[in-house]
Design a protein around this motif. Structure first.
Motif, mmCIF file in Angstrom:
data_model
loop_
_atom_site.group_PDB
_atom_site.id
_atom_site.type_symbol
_atom_site.label_atom_id
_atom_site.label_comp_id
_atom_site.label_asym_id
_atom_site.label_seq_id
_atom_site.Cartn_x
_atom_site.Cartn_y
_atom_site.Cartn_z
ATOM 1 N N GLU A 11 58.333 41.327 28.911
ATOM 2 C CA GLU A 11 57.939 42.038 27.680
ATOM 3 C C GLU A 11 57.407 41.119 26.578
ATOM 4 O O GLU A 11 56.893 41.580 25.568
ATOM 5 N N VAL A 12 57.484 39.799 26.754
ATOM 6 C CA VAL A 12 57.017 38.852 25.743
ATOM 7 C C VAL A 12 55.495 38.721 25.825
ATOM 8 O O VAL A 12 54.934 38.522 26.907
ATOM 9 N N ASP A 13 54.835 38.847 24.673
ATOM 10 C CA ASP A 13 53.383 38.664 24.573
ATOM 11 C C ASP A 13 53.094 37.163 24.593
ATOM 12 O O ASP A 13 53.398 36.449 23.635
ATOM 13 N N LEU A 14 52.507 36.673 25.687
ATOM 14 C CA LEU A 14 52.273 35.234 25.840
ATOM 15 C C LEU A 14 51.277 34.686 24.824
ATOM 16 O O LEU A 14 51.390 33.534 24.403
ATOM 17 N N LYS A 36 52.235 26.681 30.175
ATOM 18 C CA LYS A 36 52.436 25.331 30.694
ATOM 19 C C LYS A 36 51.430 24.402 30.022
ATOM 20 O O LYS A 36 50.231 24.687 30.023
ATOM 21 N N ASN A 37 51.934 23.316 29.465
ATOM 22 C CA ASN A 37 51.087 22.329 28.796
ATOM 23 C C ASN A 37 50.154 22.968 27.763
ATOM 24 O O ASN A 37 48.986 22.606 27.650
ATOM 25 N N GLY A 38 50.676 23.937 27.032
ATOM 26 C CA GLY A 38 49.929 24.552 25.944
ATOM 27 C C GLY A 38 48.904 25.583 26.358
ATOM 28 O O GLY A 38 48.051 25.971 25.555
ATOM 29 N N GLU A 39 48.963 26.061 27.597
ATOM 30 C CA GLU A 39 48.025 27.065 28.078
ATOM 31 C C GLU A 39 48.764 28.161 28.839
ATOM 32 O O GLU A 39 49.828 27.913 29.402
ATOM 33 N N ILE A 40 48.161 29.332 28.874
ATOM 34 C CA ILE A 40 48.687 30.417 29.702
ATOM 35 C C ILE A 40 48.070 30.254 31.088
ATOM 36 O O ILE A 40 46.844 30.215 31.223
ATOM 37 N N VAL A 41 48.924 30.114 32.094
ATOM 38 C CA VAL A 41 48.451 29.897 33.464
ATOM 39 C C VAL A 41 49.164 30.854 34.418
ATOM 40 O O VAL A 41 50.238 31.364 34.121
ATOM 41 N N THR A 42 48.545 31.077 35.561
ATOM 42 C CA THR A 42 49.151 31.858 36.634
ATOM 43 C C THR A 42 49.769 30.881 37.611
ATOM 44 O O THR A 42 49.205 29.834 37.896
ATOM 45 N N THR A 43 50.942 31.221 38.108
ATOM 46 C CA THR A 43 51.618 30.348 39.063
ATOM 47 C C THR A 43 51.892 31.085 40.363
ATOM 48 O O THR A 43 52.137 32.293 40.359
ATOM 49 N N SER A 44 51.839 30.349 41.459
ATOM 50 C CA SER A 44 52.194 30.934 42.755
ATOM 51 C C SER A 44 53.676 30.710 43.056
ATOM 52 O O SER A 44 54.203 31.237 44.023
ATOM 53 N N GLN A 45 54.330 29.915 42.208
ATOM 54 C CA GLN A 45 55.760 29.636 42.411
ATOM 55 C C GLN A 45 56.583 30.857 42.012
ATOM 56 O O GLN A 45 56.336 31.467 40.979
ATOM 57 N N GLU A 46 57.561 31.176 42.852
ATOM 58 C CA GLU A 46 58.396 32.352 42.593
ATOM 59 C C GLU A 46 59.825 31.925 42.282
ATOM 60 O O GLU A 46 60.445 31.184 43.048
#
Length: 157
Positions: free
Chosen positions: A125-128, A6-16
């Motif tokens: 399986e995609v390497d972020l 998201k916005n050029g960064e790897i982030v964790t989301t709580s949205q499912e």
């Protein structure tokens, strides 16, 4: 919790991303199918549009209530999602997070950004880290896009 770009960064989301409303719990962090939301109007984080549904059903909906509108790609060769993102941005005026979900591939990232996507939930399986390298593959484009609709010759100083 799932990770996404998201916005050029790897982030964790709580949205499912709720793919099966019969089997999964729906709460304020859920991203539910558009048709389910239209019929039930639950309080959720967002909705997702399936290929073939289009955006017409959202024409009279206040889209500001959603943190995210996801677009499902059933396969990387299915280009309908590109049009849906552009319609959400340009015709419906949605300024929130437009998320690609499903069967798209990292090689499409630059093009997805140009039509208005802002976050990407790839298959597990995609390497972020590798996908992130494709986040901005072109330094300049000849055609306009949702961020700047002017063609290159009109953007020159």
């Amino acid at each position: 919790m799932p990770k996404l770009i998201k916005n050029g960064e790897i982030v964790t989301t709580s949205q499912e991303w709720v793919q099966d409303v019969e089997q999964q719990t729906i709460d304020s962090n859920s991203i539910v199918p558009m048709q389910f939301w239209l019929e039930n109007k639950p309080t959720v984080a967002g909705i997702w549009i399936d290929a073939g549904e289009g955006t017409e059903a959202l024409a009279d909906v206040d889209l500001t209530q959603f943190d995210v509108i996801a677009v499902h790609f059933p396969a990387f060769a299915d280009g309908r999602g590109f049009s849906y993102a552009r319609l959400l941005r340009e015709r419906l005026g949605y300024t929130g997070d437009v998320r690609a979900v499903g069967g798209f591939i990292p090689d499409q990232l630059g093009y997805l950004l140009r039509v208005g996507f802002s976050s990407f939930l790839f298959a597990p399986e995609v390497d972020l880290e590798k996908a992130l390298k494709l986040h901005k593959p072109f330094s300049i484009a000849y055609q306009g896009d949702v961020h700047d609709p002017r063609p290159l010759f009109l953007r020159r100083s």
